[in-house]
Design an enzyme around this catalytic site. Structure first.
Site, short mmCIF file in Angstrom:
data_model
loop_
_atom_site.label_atom_id
_atom_site.label_comp_id
_atom_site.label_asym_id
_atom_site.label_seq_id
_atom_site.Cartn_x
_atom_site.Cartn_y
_atom_site.Cartn_z
CD GLU A 134 8.34 -0.87 -2.68
OE1 GLU A 134 7.63 -0.04 -2.09
OE2 GLU A 134 8.51 -2.01 -2.25
CG ASP B 17 14.68 -0.62 5.73
OD1 ASP B 17 15.80 -0.15 5.97
OD2 ASP B 17 13.95 -1.10 6.63
CE LYS C 203 -3.53 -2.23 2.85
NZ LYS C 203 -3.99 -2.31 4.28
P1 IMP Z 1 12.75 -3.72 2.56
O1 IMP Z 1 12.16 -4.97 1.96
O2 IMP Z 1 13.51 -4.00 3.83
O3 IMP Z 1 13.56 -2.90 1.57
O4 IMP Z 1 11.55 -2.84 3.04
C1 IMP Z 1 10.68 -2.30 2.15
C2 IMP Z 1 9.31 -2.14 2.73
O5 IMP Z 1 9.34 -2.04 4.16
C3 IMP Z 1 8.72 -0.86 2.24
O6 IMP Z 1 8.00 -1.07 1.05
C4 IMP Z 1 7.87 -0.39 3.40
O7 IMP Z 1 6.57 -0.88 3.27
C5 IMP Z 1 8.52 -0.97 4.62
N1 IMP Z 1 9.39 0.01 5.34
C6 IMP Z 1 10.74 0.02 5.42
N2 IMP Z 1 11.18 1.06 6.15
C7 IMP Z 1 10.08 1.73 6.54
C8 IMP Z 1 9.87 2.94 7.29
O8 IMP Z 1 10.80 3.63 7.76
N3 IMP Z 1 8.58 3.30 7.47
C9 IMP Z 1 7.52 2.61 6.96
N4 IMP Z 1 7.67 1.49 6.25
C10 IMP Z 1 8.94 1.06 6.03
#
Ligand code: IMP
Length: 177
Positions: free
Chosen positions: A99, A103, A43
């Site tokens: 996206e 993170d 979302k």
């Molecule tokens: P990754 O898979 O660790 O790169 O995280 C990506 C997903 O984690 C994003 O699409 C977000 O939905 C969520 N996310 C990562 N960091 C944050 C943050 O600081 N606030 C809110 N959602 C986050």
């Protein structure tokens, strides 16, 4: 109103609008003369993607994907689940994945592998935010609005436990909330 609902502004509406316009201008130039499929990752990317496509001056097709990896936590579960798939084929099409935040890079890595297996003509990534401190996967970002520190942010589509998505700015929750 209780101050639990008034998080600190980290990136203002005006700064976001400036960067969104700049990214849309680059995308318009880069995809001139091609048909574009924009995939909004639900979302979290819905507000960013909505503002972005309004500024892209090209005919485009909008699709949605939904994934989840965080549950109600501020830390990724380490697994990505596809909750909703595309409604059309992307074979032979130029695809822009939109996206909210990269993170660890796990989600984008998963999605790129999924989409590349469907043989698009090209696949690029636009992300609102990037936290380099936590990166664990090799992710190429083609259009980036903001690189940020290692802070958990909310607002402008991003949530904490399903809340705060509606904020018009990107904010930080104060300790204890
Ligand atoms: P990754 O898979 O660790 O790169 O995280 C990506 C997903 O984690 C994003 O699409 C977000 O939905 C969520 N996310 C990562 N960091 C944050 C943050 O600081 N606030 C809110 N959602 C986050």
């Amino acid at each position: 109103m209780n101050d639990i609902y008034t998080p600190e502004v980290y990136i203002s509406e005006e700064e976001i609008a400036r960067r969104v316009l700049s990214l849309a201008t680059s995308i318009t130039k880069d995809y001139a003369n091609s048909e574009l499929v924009v995939i909004c990752v639900l979302k979290g990317a819905f507000i960013f993607c909505s503002d972005l496509i309004k500024k892209i001056q090209l005919p485009l097709q909008l699709e949605f994907l939904a994934v989840s990896s965080y549950g109600d936590s501020q830390v990724s579960s380490g697994r990505v689940r596809l909750e909703m798939d595309l409604t059309c084929s992307i074979e032979g099409k130029h695809v822009l994945l939109v996206e909210d935040i990269v993170d660890s890079g796990l989600t984008v890595n998963y999605l790129k592998t999924l989409l590349l297996a469907r043989h698009p003509a090209s696949l690029k990534l636009a992300t609102l935010l990037y936290k380099p401190s936590n990166l664990k996967y090799d992710v190429q970002i083609d259009y980036l609005a903001f690189e940020i520190e290692d802070k958990f942010v909310i607002g402008y589509g991003l949530d904490y436990a399903g809340r705060y998505r509606e904020l018009p700015f990107i904010g930080i929750l104060n300790a204890g909330h």
